[in-house]
Design an enzyme around this catalytic site. Structure first.
Site, PDB file in Angstrom:
ATOM      1  N   GLU A   1      -4.725   2.352  -4.410  1.00  0.00           N
ATOM      2  CA  GLU A   1      -3.265   2.389  -4.254  1.00  0.00           C
ATOM      3  C   GLU A   1      -2.753   1.152  -3.522  1.00  0.00           C
ATOM      4  O   GLU A   1      -1.672   1.149  -2.950  1.00  0.00           O
ATOM      5  CB  GLU A   1      -2.846   3.656  -3.503  1.00  0.00           C
ATOM      6  CG  GLU A   1      -3.208   3.709  -2.032  1.00  0.00           C
ATOM      7  CD  GLU A   1      -4.623   4.200  -1.753  1.00  0.00           C
ATOM      8  OE1 GLU A   1      -4.899   4.499  -0.591  1.00  0.00           O
ATOM      9  OE2 GLU A   1      -5.444   4.287  -2.685  1.00  0.00           O
TER      10      GLU A   1
ATOM     11  N   ASN B   1      -2.976  12.910  -4.153  1.00  0.00           N
ATOM     12  CA  ASN B   1      -4.112  13.271  -5.004  1.00  0.00           C
ATOM     13  C   ASN B   1      -4.673  14.642  -4.638  1.00  0.00           C
ATOM     14  O   ASN B   1      -4.994  15.458  -5.509  1.00  0.00           O
ATOM     15  CB  ASN B   1      -5.221  12.216  -4.881  1.00  0.00           C
ATOM     16  CG  ASN B   1      -4.998  11.019  -5.795  1.00  0.00           C
ATOM     17  OD1 ASN B   1      -4.290  11.118  -6.794  1.00  0.00           O
ATOM     18  ND2 ASN B   1      -5.593   9.891  -5.454  1.00  0.00           N
TER      19      ASN B   1
ATOM     20  N   ASP C   1       0.840  -1.193   0.000  1.00  0.00           N
ATOM     21  CA  ASP C   1       0.000   0.000   0.000  1.00  0.00           C
ATOM     22  C   ASP C   1       0.881   1.251   0.000  1.00  0.00           C
ATOM     23  O   ASP C   1       1.840   1.346   0.768  1.00  0.00           O
ATOM     24  CB  ASP C   1      -0.911  -0.002   1.232  1.00  0.00           C
ATOM     25  CG  ASP C   1      -1.938   1.116   1.180  1.00  0.00           C
ATOM     26  OD1 ASP C   1      -3.025   0.874   0.618  1.00  0.00           O
ATOM     27  OD2 ASP C   1      -1.655   2.214   1.690  1.00  0.00           O
ATOM     28  N   ILE C   2       0.557   2.189  -0.894  1.00  0.00           N
ATOM     29  CA  ILE C   2       1.325   3.438  -0.960  1.00  0.00           C
ATOM     30  C   ILE C   2       0.946   4.325   0.227  1.00  0.00           C
ATOM     31  O   ILE C   2      -0.232   4.623   0.446  1.00  0.00           O
ATOM     32  CB  ILE C   2       1.056   4.181  -2.286  1.00  0.00           C
ATOM     33  CG1 ILE C   2       1.402   3.284  -3.479  1.00  0.00           C
ATOM     34  CG2 ILE C   2       1.876   5.475  -2.353  1.00  0.00           C
ATOM     35  CD1 ILE C   2       1.054   3.889  -4.828  1.00  0.00           C
TER      36      ILE C   2
ATOM     37  N   ASP D   1      -1.951   9.226 -10.607  1.00  0.00           N
ATOM     38  CA  ASP D   1      -1.875   8.085 -11.532  1.00  0.00           C
ATOM     39  C   ASP D   1      -0.431   7.813 -11.952  1.00  0.00           C
ATOM     40  O   ASP D   1      -0.011   6.650 -12.075  1.00  0.00           O
ATOM     41  CB  ASP D   1      -2.727   8.358 -12.772  1.00  0.00           C
ATOM     42  CG  ASP D   1      -4.221   8.255 -12.486  1.00  0.00           C
ATOM     43  OD1 ASP D   1      -4.587   7.752 -11.411  1.00  0.00           O
ATOM     44  OD2 ASP D   1      -5.016   8.690 -13.352  1.00  0.00           O
TER      45      ASP D   1
END
Length: 332
Positions: free
Chosen positions: A249, A214, A206-207, A223
């Site tokens: 993500e 965003n 997971d980022i 993106d």
């Protein structure tokens, strides 16, 4: 069993060809597919609707196209169950036609030789007329068979094109367009193909703080970050490993036939590579904040379902998040 199933499919293909001839329909992939499903008897609604069209003498390209769109276009095994038997059937017919054309051409050559001999004698005028009649008939047959052969070859080419399009459509249906990873549906299908009882290790990646990227830089930049992260993930994997975009993500990686210690090494390489990323926004020429990922790892422990392993890895991921992020945690 496979051979038997294929023989049945070819039999269905032959019956389908007979019905197309009976109703004077061209053997296009769409016409063929609809009648093949009818012959197979796998769709009762299509069967009833097609029989109504036959009774009311309303079979044409438009009505067949409607049946195809309603009942056939979404069949997941259309290639294996419909198009491949059709291609096989056409191949057999083409082979026989080529043999027949060759034999007829030889007959024409022989008749021409006889005709030349008879032409030298006026006494054989009646016999020569018979020879000319036979020669014209055979010539017509050669032309007809060559034309049919050309039509069948064209149809076969259309089948191959349709099979290619179906393959592309299936690939699009199970893939995430942004990353090239599998989507959840594709991941489920791929996992169903491997033996869960073998040694595999699952990673959930997971980022960290992705929402702020965003919010502060916009979704197009978000993106780009996702694409860059997935590229680095892919670099550490082999072709047999399975990669899935599990959420916005969040990514699931199944390290196929790899034990926990091997997966830990892969995870650390992924984490380190991403932590060293330096991404710059082109418009402002400003660097983005440091990118990092948290990773949860679970090796299968006699689970019967992949979802159980993924849930264990997910718990380890949350432990990594709660431990300050940019780290790896192993499931209990």
């Amino acid at each position: 069993m496979v051979d038997q199933n294929f023989k049945v499919a070819v039999k269905h293909a032959q019956l389908t060809n007979e019905l197309l001839n009976k109703h004077q329909l061209a053997p296009t992939p769409i016409n063929y597919s609809v009648f093949f499903v009818y012959v197979k008897g796998s769709n009762s609604t299509l069967t009833k609707q097609l029989e109504l069209l036959v009774e009311s003498n309303q079979i044409d390209d438009t009505s067949i196209n409607e049946l195809y769109e309603l009942h056939v276009s979404q069949v997941t095994q259309i290639d294996e169950e419909i198009l491949s038997p059709l291609s096989e059937s056409i191949g057999l017919v083409l082979g026989k036609l080529q043999q027949q054309v060759s034999s007829e051409e030889e007959a024409v050559t022989n008749l021409q030789k006889i005709d030349k001999v008879l032409a030298k004698s006026k006494q054989n005028s009646s016999l020569q007329q018979i020879i000319n009649y036979v020669q014209n008939t055979v010539n017509g047959s050669v032309t007809q068979h060559k034309s049919l052969s050309q039509d069948l070859t064209k149809t076969n080419n259309e089948i191959n094109e349709l099979k290619s399009k179906l393959s592309e459509a299936k690939e699009q249906a199970i893939s995430d367009p942004l990353t090239g990873f599998l989507n959840r549906r594709g991941g489920d299908e791929k996992l169903a193909e491997i033996d869960i009882e073998d040694t595999h290790t699952t990673l959930i990646i997971d980022i960290d703080h992705f929402k702020s990227i965003n919010d502060n830089f916009g979704h197009p930049i978000g993106d780009k970050v996702i694409q860059k992260v997935t590229q680095l993930i892919r670099k550490q994997l082999t072709d047999e490993d399975i990669t899935v975009r599990y959420g916005g993500e969040e990514f699931v990686v199944v390290a196929v036939n790899k034990a926990l210690y091997e997966a830990q090494d892969i995870a650390e390489k992924i984490r380190l590579a991403i932590s060293q990323l330096k991404l710059k926004q082109k418009n402002s020429d400003k660097f983005l904040p440091k990118i990092s990922v948290s990773i949860g790892i679970a090796e299968n422990k006699n689970e019967k379902y992949w979802q159980d392993i993924i849930e264990r890895a997910d718990k380890a991921l949350y432990e990594a998040k709660n431990s300050g992020r940019n780290c790896i945690k192993i499931a209990a």
